[in-house]
Design an enzyme around this catalytic site. Structure first.
Site, PDB file in Angstrom:
ATOM      1  N   PRO A  45       0.808  -1.225   0.000  1.00 17.56           N
ATOM      2  CG  PRO A  45      -0.824  -1.544   1.647  1.00 17.56           C
ATOM      3  CD  PRO A  45       0.502  -2.064   1.168  1.00 17.56           C
ATOM      4  CB  CYS A  46       3.927   2.040   1.821  1.00 11.75           C
ATOM      5  SG  CYS A  46       5.058   3.401   2.167  1.00 11.75           S
TER       6      CYS A  46
END
Length: 366
Positions: A45-46
């Site tokens: 997600p990052c």
């Protein structure tokens, strides 16, 4: 992506400084280049972690620097890894472009209502940690510094020889990977890849500076604002700089049309990049924010004055060109991890934790 500790008492988002900032070089007294010595810990997600995965792929370093992928759900203890008993990890997955996560190949997110936050599907929700059996990213921080007091962020570049964190600042890590430090371990085609060509260094540095502050970090300033006044100021600023980016890319595209003709789109797209006429670090740093914009930032962070796909035609063309024509970007983008990671891990922003189905498709066809 932690919320509480990322905001100051003025209702404004302030990003924590990265405390581990060493480099890898032949001249370094401790951290010298070697195949298999270093390991990258990321979460899909990052956006900051994705920068490092993209650079690792572009520089041919996936076989040289292994990778483990944390579970997409960030809880109050930080990022976690799956347990080995949840399945069997083939060693080759650790040296895959995206650490072996299978859903990066889907080009779309899947419905997630029936996926709990504690889902443990090996090579789907994340991977195990193969070296120490650590369950938490925090274990690496405490191993390096037992009295560590900060946040446990990704990416982490780890040294298996000294059992210490080399660096946890994404901009440093992509610089390490883009240096010539690992050239002896890769083929000539990868040695030729220079993401910051000397002739473009000043332009790239200037571009990266405002893109980081106003766009990469701008979405977080808006999304984590704790009062309406700050939110409105930051959203307005964000879209002013998206307008600036659109104008920059419009000029580039128009110039390429004049050179090759409007109908010669393949030649135009071959040279349609943020700075210069090849892929550079400017594209690597910009992409993770833009690919997440319509999917999560527009609704989750309330950056909803416009969408990339419908309101910024030149940025949208650039995004599709980067995604569909460059494997290092496409195969490090997992839309399911991205949507789940933001909507399930930030209860102050999304208290109920419902993940929107749209927009569909997550990225439009080329």
């Amino acid at each position: 992506m932690s919320e509480k500790s990322a905001s100051n008492n003025k209702a404004e988002f302030k990003r924590q400084s990265s405390p581990f900032r060493e480099i890898i070089s032949a001249d370094h007294p401790i951290y010298k280049p070697a195949k298999g010595r270093y390991w990258l810990y990321v979460a899909l997600p990052c956006p900051w972690a994705q920068r490092t995965l993209i650079t690792r792929a572009l520089k041919g370093l996936a076989p040289i620097i292994g990778c483990s992928v944390a579970h997409w759900h960030l809880d109050d203890k930080g990022w976690r890894f799956l347990e080995e008993g949840d399945g069997k990890t083939n060693e080759r997955h650790w040296f895959d472009i995206a650490g072996g996560i299978s859903s990066v190949n889907l080009n779309t997110s899947t419905p997630v209502a029936n996926i709990p936050n504690n889902a443990h599907r090996l090579l789907v929700d994340g991977t195990d940690e193969p070296h120490y059996g650590y369950k938490r990213l925090s274990d690496f921080y405490f191993k390096t510094k037992p009295d560590y007091k900060g946040r446990f962020t990704v990416p982490v570049l780890w040294d298996l020889e000294t059992c210490t964190i080399v660096n946890n600042e994404s901009s440093d890590i992509i610089g390490i990977m883009n240096s010539a430090a690992f050239d002896e371990f890769v083929g000539e085609e990868y040695r030729q890849v220079r993401l910051v060509p000397r002739s473009l260094e000043a332009q790239i540095t200037e571009f990266n500076s405002w893109v980081y502050d106003k766009i990469n970090n701008g979405v977080y300033k808006a999304g984590f604002a704790e009062c309406a006044e700050v939110y409105e100021r930051e959203v307005t600023s964000l879209f002013q700089y998206l307008d600036k980016l659109e104008n920059l890319l419009d000029k580039k595209y128009t110039d390429l049309e004049a050179e090759y003709g409007k109908n010669n789109k393949d030649k135009i797209l071959d040279r349609y990049f943020a700075i210069g006429d090849t892929l550079t670090e400017a594209d690597v740093r910009l992409y993770p924010t833009i690919v997440r914009f319509d999917v999560v930032y527009h609704q989750h962070f309330k950056c909803n004055l416009a969408t990339i796909r419908d309101d910024y035609s030149r940025i949208h063309t650039w995004l599709k060109n980067i995604y569909w024509r460059h494997e290092a970007f496409q195969r490090t983008t997992d839309f399911t991890h991205i949507k789940l990671g933001y909507t399930r891990s930030q209860p102050r922003v999304n208290p109920i934790g419902i993940t929107p189905l749209g927009p569909k498709p997550d990225i439009r066809p080329p």
